[in-house]
Design a protein around this motif. Structure first.
Motif, PDB file in Angstrom:
ATOM      1  N   ILE A 250       0.831  -1.209   0.000  1.00 44.24           N
ATOM      2  CA  ILE A 250       0.000   0.000   0.000  1.00 44.24           C
ATOM      3  C   ILE A 250       0.864   1.258   0.000  1.00 44.24           C
TER       4      ILE A 250
ATOM      5  N   ILE B  62       2.212   1.702  -3.495  1.00 43.18           N
ATOM      6  CA  ILE B  62       1.226   2.011  -4.541  1.00 43.18           C
ATOM      7  C   ILE B  62       0.459   3.296  -4.232  1.00 43.18           C
ATOM      8  N   LYS B  63      -0.074   3.410  -3.000  1.00 41.13           N
ATOM      9  CA  LYS B  63      -0.886   4.575  -2.620  1.00 41.13           C
ATOM     10  C   LYS B  63      -0.557   4.944  -1.176  1.00 41.13           C
TER      11      LYS B  63
ATOM     12  N   THR C 298      -1.093   7.307   0.798  1.00 40.50           N
ATOM     13  CA  THR C 298      -2.111   7.893   1.680  1.00 40.50           C
ATOM     14  C   THR C 298      -3.205   6.888   2.059  1.00 40.50           C
TER      15      THR C 298
ATOM     16  N   ASN D 266      -4.721  13.003  -1.191  1.00 37.24           N
ATOM     17  CA  ASN D 266      -3.361  13.484  -1.427  1.00 37.24           C
ATOM     18  C   ASN D 266      -3.266  14.937  -1.006  1.00 37.24           C
TER      19      ASN D 266
END
Length: 299
Positions: free
Chosen positions: A282, A285-286, A288, A294
């Motif tokens: 996670i 990849i992302k 937040t 963001n």
């Protein structure tokens, strides 16, 4: 596939039940972080405290289970507020690193005090019939707590979303989470809002501890350590600071953990590692989290 349909549904029910336990704890983590920008590393130990209070209320004081659970929740809230006053409030204007070190210190202190006060031997929480009834669906046999836990989690989620989005206290919480000083200038009692947030987080930890003790009836002073870490990971995966994200993260982690073992039994020994692998994926990849926004970090 190596698994018949009834076994699949049995494992899925277990996965949702475990995920809802993680979600309950992750909400507490995420609420405190959302307001204070603080990871409350003592959260897992507050969870342990709630389970022990329920145990002693039922065994030593021989109270009905519902009264024991209520007392455990109320005393755990008081304990959570005490931890906030002693470990976090004096450092409110200190660097974040100082507060984090204080949180880790509070966690170790609570764990070692628990060993002295409660003893190191495992204790078994008595399970009332309501939570221990076996329900049959064809070939699938599921214990009633497997259904009760997700229902409690979703009710808590609905109640918290109502409080945060529809009440004056919730509005004040959102204001404090955005900017302390601006909230103070608007006449909001920041200390009171922080105390309410800790009270809610501690209450959720108590509910999670009781449900955990009913599902896995072995209480230990260090029982909150790994669930606490996993629920912190669940909060990050869902988007730390977001209540719905914490629930999504909790369910995601629980389902991943149980279903991976169900399909690949040889990986059982690596069960705890799945949470950390998910965290790394996670963050790559992302960063937040699933529900995270963001937002440029303040320097």
């Amino acid at each position: 596939m190596g698994m018949d349909l009834s076994t699949f549904f049995q494992q899925l029910a277990n996965a949702i039940s475990l995920g809802s336990l993680y979600a309950l704890l992750a909400i507490g983590y995420t609420m405190v972080y959302g307001i204070l920008r603080l990871i409350n590393f003592a959260h897992g130990d507050i969870f342990m405290f709630g389970a022990y209070i329920a145990f002693y209320s039922m065994t030593t004081f021989v109270l009905p289970w519902w009264a024991s659970f209520l007392i455990a929740i109320l005393l755990t809230i008081a304990f959570g507020l005490l931890v906030e006053r002693a470990a976090y409030k004096p450092l409110r204007n200190s660097p974040k690193m100082s507060v984090m070190i204080s949180a880790i210190g509070a966690s170790f202190l609570i764990e070692n005090l628990a060993i002295v006060v409660f003893g190191g031997r495992p204790k078994s929480l008595p399970v009332p019939d309501l939570f221990d009834t076996i329900i049959h669906f064809g070939k699938v046999s599921i214990v009633s707590i497997t259904f009760i836990t997700p229902v409690i989690t979703l009710l808590v989620l609905a109640l918290l979303l109502f409080v945060v989005n529809k009440t004056k206290t919730g509005m004040a919480m959102r204001a404090v989470s955005k900017d302390y000083e601006a909230a103070r200038l608007m006449g909001i009692d920041v200390n009171w809002i922080i105390s309410i947030t800790f009270a809610i987080g501690s209450g959720l930890a108590a509910i999670g501890g009781i449900m955990w003790g009913l599902k896995y009836p072995s209480l230990l002073p260090l029982m909150g350590l790994m669930p606490g870490l996993k629920c912190f990971i669940a909060a990050v995966v869902g988007g730390i600071g977001d209540i719905k994200g914490a629930v999504i993260g909790g369910f995601t982690l629980g389902i991943l953990e149980i279903m991976t073992i169900a399909f690949f039994p040889s990986l059982t020994g690596y069960r705890d590692a799945f949470a950390f692998i998910l965290l790394i994926v996670i963050l790559l990849i992302k960063p937040t989290g699933i529900m995270g926004k963001n937002i440029a970090e303040k320097v």
